[in-house]
Design a protein around this motif. Structure first.
Motif: not given
Length: 396
Positions: A132-138, A168-174, A156-163
């Motif tokens: 939500x708004x660039x803050x969350x988890x996977x 980013x996370x989809x690049x990793x097989x895990x 826990x991760x942070x991404x740009x609010x417009x990203x």
């Protein structure tokens, strides 16, 4: 991997619409202005959001105010939900991706982004990615189905609010589902083929793995298949010979100045023609065959109005090419105005769009009892369409 449904809320003319039970080959018909291009444009929009960010994707479409449905409350935002089938840990699972876009202080942001599916036969779908708004988890160990939900490892991760988080996370097989969905978006193809872009000699160096959206690298892709997959190229040429009278050979030909062109040989003449002098229909059919016989087919292929420049009799064969492509694992969505193409379509493949009070509804042919009865009696879809039996759609 196959997309099963698409739900749109407040996306242009789609105030609240759902495309359900999407078949391998999906044919969409509708009057001008009902939203066919908008429907296909959703996939291009998502791809731009992934490869760049939502700000740039929206700017290319006139900004947030031009994308959100007219009359919709901006506070509601825009929602796009896709459900697709994916094998995870040996089980075919229905995965849901939800993207909710909005604005904050005049800037576009991702209000909510979710990727979820059921871990077991029962219970609610589990959120493996939630931002939500660039803050969350996977979830990093989503395939560990022996552990209860509360013991799964969250990162826990942070991404740009417009990203997009999947960017980013989809690049990793895990991140299994995120990685698969990212690859799906990266590799789907929304065709915007232009004869003028495909015709003529091209620089011999450039992208040659797949036909581009406009077809401007047709010569390079043809040469790649010709040199590295000769059996596939031979099949393409044979299909051309069967569909276009006189064509016996197609050859990618290097020029002395380091460029590349296509030569078409007509059996009635000694010398071949270069692609500059063949008909629009011949060149377009060859381009479609190159696209549809790609050694690495796209997981999703969207084509608008393939009937343009093609002789009506070829549309039956083109529909079979699309269906064959879909059966090999590449889902296909086609929009058309052609009764001939519709005649080659099956009942469960056809949907149509109707605009009421400025907003688009999606209807399915097999849900209409009258159309279903006529088809069971041996009628053809294109004939029924021309007779005005599709509610709200009258080509006359």
């Amino acid at each position: 991997m196959q997309i099963e449904s698409l739900r749109l809320k407040n996306y242009k003319s789609f105030r609240d619409a759902t495309l359900l039970d999407i078949p391998n080959l999906c044919v969409v018909v509708g009057a001008n202005g009902t939203g066919k291009s908008t429907l296909f444009g959703v996939f291009g929009f998502l791809k731009d959001c992934l490869l760049f960010n939502i700000r740039r994707a929206l700017q290319q479409r006139g900004g947030f105010k031009e994308v959100i449905s007219r009359g919709a409350d901006p506070a509601e935002g825009v929602e796009i939900e896709i459900k697709f089938r994916l094998e995870i840990a040996g089980v075919d699972r229905l995965v849901t991706y939800l993207l909710h876009l909005g604005e904050h202080k005049g800037q576009p942001i991702v209000l909510h982004e979710v990727l979820r599916y059921k871990r077991g036969r029962y219970g609610s779908p589990f959120h493996f990615l939630d931002f939500r708004r660039g803050v969350g988890y996977a979830i990093t160990n989503e395939e560990d189905f022996n552990r209860p939900d509360e013991e799964l490892d969250r990162e826990d991760q942070k991404v740009g609010a417009d990203t997009l988080a999947i960017s980013g996370l989809g690049q990793f097989e895990r991140f299994k589902a995120a990685n698969a969905f990212r690859r799906l978006i990266e590799n789907w193809h929304v065709s915007d083929f232009h004869i003028s872009a495909a015709r003529g000699s091209k620089d011999a160096i450039g992208a040659a793995d797949h036909l581009s959206v406009t077809g401007d690298n047709l010569q390079l892709v043809a040469r790649n298949i010709y040199e590295n997959h000769p059996e596939v190229f031979e099949r393409i040429v044979q299909r051309m010979h069967d569909r276009v009278p006189g064509i016996t050979q197609v050859t990618p030909k290097p020029t002395e100045d380091g460029r590349l062109l296509l030569q078409f040989r007509d059996g009635a003449f000694v010398d071949p023609f270069i692609d500059r002098y063949v008909s629009d229909g011949t060149l377009k059919m060859f381009a479609y065959l190159v696209l549809l016989h790609d050694p690495q087919p796209h997981p999703l292929l969207c084509v608008e109005e393939p009937e343009n420049q093609l002789y009506p009799a070829l549309l039956w064969e083109l529909a079979e090419e699309f269906r064959d492509y879909a059966q090999r694992g590449g889902q296909v969505m086609v929009s058309t105005h052609s009764p001939d193409f519709l005649n080659a379509s099956n009942l469960e493949e056809v949907f149509w769009l109707v605009k009421r009070n400025g907003y688009t509804r999606i209807l399915r042919a097999q849900d209409d009892p009258q159309i279903r009865a006529y088809m069971a009696a041996g009628d053809q879809m294109g004939y029924l369409w021309k007779q005005g039996l599709f509610e709200g759609v009258d080509p006359a």
